[in-house]
Design an enzyme around this catalytic site. Structure first.
Site, PDB file in Angstrom:
ATOM      1  N   TYR A  94       7.507 -13.546  -1.292  1.00 29.41           N
ATOM      2  CA  TYR A  94       8.565 -12.869  -0.537  1.00 29.41           C
ATOM      3  C   TYR A  94       9.444 -13.816   0.289  1.00 29.41           C
ATOM      4  CZ  TYR A  94       5.604  -9.039  -1.979  1.00 29.41           C
ATOM      5  OH  TYR A  94       4.859  -8.185  -2.746  1.00 29.41           O
TER       6      TYR A  94
ATOM      7  N   ARG B 185      11.288 -13.221   6.370  1.00 31.98           N
ATOM      8  CA  ARG B 185      10.172 -12.355   6.783  1.00 31.98           C
ATOM      9  C   ARG B 185       9.954 -12.322   8.298  1.00 31.98           C
ATOM     10  NH1 ARG B 185       5.523 -13.132   5.766  1.00 31.98           N
ATOM     11  NH2 ARG B 185       4.868 -10.968   5.638  1.00 31.98           N
TER      12      ARG B 185
ATOM     13  N   GLY C  64      -1.326  -5.385  -2.055  1.00 34.05           N
ATOM     14  CA  GLY C  64      -1.255  -5.357  -0.598  1.00 34.05           C
ATOM     15  C   GLY C  64      -2.335  -6.154   0.103  1.00 34.05           C
TER      16      GLY C  64
ATOM     17  N   CYS D  36      23.908 -18.232  11.729  1.00 28.60           N
ATOM     18  CA  CYS D  36      24.608 -17.688  12.891  1.00 28.60           C
ATOM     19  C   CYS D  36      24.015 -16.367  13.349  1.00 28.60           C
ATOM     20  CB  CYS D  36      26.087 -17.536  12.557  1.00 28.60           C
ATOM     21  SG  CYS D  36      26.788 -19.086  12.024  1.00 28.60           S
TER      22      CYS D  36
ATOM     23  N   GLU E 104      -3.028  -4.763  -8.252  1.00 25.05           N
ATOM     24  CA  GLU E 104      -1.719  -5.413  -8.368  1.00 25.05           C
ATOM     25  C   GLU E 104      -1.451  -6.401  -7.235  1.00 25.05           C
ATOM     26  OE1 GLU E 104       0.615  -1.628 -10.274  1.00 25.05           O
ATOM     27  OE2 GLU E 104       0.397  -1.674  -8.102  1.00 25.05           O
ATOM     28  N   PRO E 105      -2.231  -7.465  -7.158  1.00 30.84           N
ATOM     29  CA  PRO E 105      -1.966  -8.441  -6.096  1.00 30.84           C
ATOM     30  C   PRO E 105      -0.700  -9.252  -6.385  1.00 30.84           C
ATOM     31  CG  PRO E 105      -3.686  -9.262  -7.553  1.00 30.84           C
ATOM     32  CD  PRO E 105      -3.348  -7.877  -8.029  1.00 30.84           C
ATOM     33  N   GLY E 106       0.150  -9.377  -5.404  1.00 29.87           N
ATOM     34  CA  GLY E 106       1.320 -10.252  -5.524  1.00 29.87           C
ATOM     35  C   GLY E 106       1.130 -11.394  -4.550  1.00 29.87           C
ATOM     36  N   ARG E 107       1.257 -11.036  -3.267  1.00 28.22           N
ATOM     37  CA  ARG E 107       1.099 -12.007  -2.184  1.00 28.22           C
ATOM     38  C   ARG E 107      -0.218 -12.782  -2.291  1.00 28.22           C
ATOM     39  NH1 ARG E 107       3.227 -10.749   2.766  1.00 28.22           N
ATOM     40  NH2 ARG E 107       3.226  -8.601   2.028  1.00 28.22           N
TER      41      ARG E 107
HETATM   42  C1  LIG Z   1       4.661  -4.582  -3.514  1.00 28.38           C
HETATM   43  C2  LIG Z   1       3.709  -3.944  -4.425  1.00 28.38           C
HETATM   44  C3  LIG Z   1       2.578  -4.638  -4.843  1.00 28.38           C
HETATM   45  C4  LIG Z   1       2.229  -6.014  -4.358  1.00 28.38           C
HETATM   46  O1  LIG Z   1       2.028  -6.092  -3.012  1.00 28.38           O
HETATM   47  P1  LIG Z   1       1.420  -7.452  -2.382  1.00 28.38           P
HETATM   48  O2  LIG Z   1       1.427  -7.193  -0.923  1.00 28.38           O
HETATM   49  O3  LIG Z   1       2.334  -8.549  -2.765  1.00 28.38           O
HETATM   50  O4  LIG Z   1       0.065  -7.621  -2.972  1.00 28.38           O
HETATM   51  C5  LIG Z   1       1.726  -4.009  -5.736  1.00 28.38           C
HETATM   52  N1  LIG Z   1       1.997  -2.775  -6.198  1.00 28.38           N
HETATM   53  C6  LIG Z   1       3.084  -2.093  -5.822  1.00 28.38           C
HETATM   54  C7  LIG Z   1       3.328  -0.752  -6.388  1.00 28.38           C
HETATM   55  C8  LIG Z   1       3.975  -2.646  -4.927  1.00 28.38           C
HETATM   56  O5  LIG Z   1       5.053  -1.955  -4.553  1.00 28.38           O
END
Ligand SMILES: *Cc1c(COP(=O)(O)O)cnc(C)c1O
Length: 463
Positions: free
Chosen positions: A421, A360, A278, A391, A320-323
């Site tokens: 995303y 988004r 997050g 549309c 758990e970084p994604g973004r």
């Molecule tokens: C979505 C999610 C993430 C990643 O969130 P980011 O905003 O992309 O860093 C990590 N852990 C869990 C459990 C999630 O659901």
């Protein structure tokens, strides 16, 4: 700003005061390095280049719209996260942000672990050779078939999200004659989004098991009593696009408190805590994200301090970084189509993609930046709204931004920070063909997810 705040009536008066935009940058030709991936620069002719290749060449070879992913930036971010957290912590890349087999291989090479939240993501991860023990499986409604597959593969951990799932995973593990490593996802009563967090007693949402009313403690009791489960820790994920560490602080404190209660009740000290992802990135010049090393220090300080006061051994931390890893590494390249000036309002600039490649803005009112990238311009800034070709009047890519007033059909514009995303949430709305993802590195560009074709559309439509 909610749309319902302006339910009816003429909107002309609102429009100019309604936007989130600030004054135009002093020079629209200058690319703010905060929002662009690391190898992005302008060449002598003013065209944007990434990994040493100009957008004109990329557009010619791969077409538009397309996502261009700066591979060396992606790898550098992976390393920054794993070095920041060091050997006593684990970094899991959240695959849902963007996953492909190439990405899995990069993660594997850079020493990261991987979160998946569906059978499809698990298949991609395993197919590309991620060792099962480096994968974590999340989700509030994993199917029995998905759990079976994960257990059979020997997945590193399953994050349990409900009482039913505790029993379900235990049974499946027993049937396979294994003790499955699991964590329990707890909701700590903290919700964080962007610059704010809210601490609430009750969490009205679908994820996890509430800490507040003793539910989480009960879940731990049950998990510890089942032979099929090896409970290794507690998991918390509090939101998305977070800049303020205060939410993590409250979350870590509450999770450590739970570990202390578990120790008091059961005489076991769970060895791990996962603080989720997050972490925010810069979509516009106004966003100021923290560096991984600052985040790592803040989190480990909080956990260490709380554990000392609860007289607990400090658990191993995972994040758990994604973004924060993939988001800043890509931009979407579009070709400008029609341009519609609305007198006294703004100019609508239509591109050859839209909500099918970036949902988004429509979904979360997300903010993005945009720049003219095929050339520079000395024209005055004009207030624009970049819209797609779909549309829906909500088909907006960039709500408020400035582009040079001499913008013309055929110009290339790019929206940075679309690595997370965007392709992952892309759709076929209006039978749009989902754009390719092209990895660019050291003067070479390579398709890692190809563009959809009309044959792909017809192949799924079996008549
Ligand atoms: C979505 C999610 C993430 C990643 O969130 P980011 O905003 O992309 O860093 C990590 N852990 C869990 C459990 C999630 O659901």
């Amino acid at each position: 700003m909610s749309r319902s705040a302006h339910p009816a009536g003429p909107r002309h008066a609102d429009v100019l005061t309604e936007g989130h935009y600030s004054a135009p940058a002093a020079d629209l030709n200058v690319l703010d390095e905060k929002v662009w991936s690391r190898t992005v620069t302008r060449d002598a002719d003013g065209a944007l280049t990434v990994g040493g290749i100009t957008v004109a060449r990329l557009a010619e070879e791969f077409g538009t719209p397309a996502y261009f992913l700066d591979e060396s930036d992606f790898r550098a971010r992976c390393r920054a996260w794993s070095e920041a957290f060091g050997p006593d912590a684990d970094v899991f890349y959240a695959g849902k942000a963007f996953l492909s087999r190439a990405v899995v291989r990069w993660l594997k090479e850079e020493g990261l672990n991987l979160d998946v939240c569906s059978g499809g993501e698990l298949t991609t991860a395993l197919d590309a050779g991620m060792p099962a023990e480096r994968i974590a499986f999340h989700g509030n409604n994993k199917t029995v078939a998905e759990i079976e597959r994960a257990v059979e593969a020997g997945i590193g951990r399953i994050v349990l999200d409900s009482f039913q799932e505790i029993v379900r995973v235990a049974h499946i593990a027993q049937r396979h004659g294994v003790r499955q490593r699991v964590q329990i996802r707890v909701t700590v009563g903290v919700e964080a989004h962007t610059h704010e967090f809210i601490a609430t007693a009750h969490e009205d949402q679908k994820f996890g098991i509430a800490l507040a009313d003793g539910q989480a403690a009960e879940a731990v009791r049950r998990a510890l009593s089942l032979d099929g489960l090896d409970l290794i820790g507690v998991h918390s994920h509090i939101g998305s696009q977070i800049f303020d560490m205060a939410g993590f602080e409250v979350s870590a404190r509450r999770v450590v408190q739970l570990l202390a209660e578990i120790r008091d009740e059961h005489g076991v000290e769970l060895p791990e805590i996962d603080l989720g992802g997050g972490l925010g990135i810069a979509y516009t010049s106004e966003d100021d994200p923290r560096e991984p090393h600052e985040i790592a220090k803040a989190l480990s300080d909080i956990v260490t301090r709380e554990c000392e006061s609860a007289k607990l051994r400090t658990p191993r931390i995972s994040v758990e970084p994604g973004r924060a890893i993939v988001g800043p590494t890509a931009f979407t390249l579009y070709e400008v189509g029609t341009i519609k000036p609305l007198e006294g309002l703004r100019t609508y600039v239509s591109v050859d993609g839209g909500m099918s490649d970036n949902i988004r803005t429509a979904l979360y009112d997300a903010e993005y930046s945009v720049a003219l990238v095929s050339r520079t311009s000395d024209a005055e800034p004009m207030l624009v709204r970049v819209v797609g070709k779909h549309c829906e009047s909500g088909d907006i890519v960039v709500k408020d931004a400035f582009l040079p007033a001499d913008l013309a059909p055929g110009d290339l514009i790019a929206v940075p920070a679309t690595g997370a995303y965007c392709r992952a949430m892309a759709s076929n709305y209006n039978h749009a063909l989902r754009p390719p993802v092209v990895a660019v590195r050291d003067g070479e560009a390579r398709v890692i997810v190809r563009r959809e074709t009309e044959e792909d559309l017809l192949r799924l439509d079996v008549g």
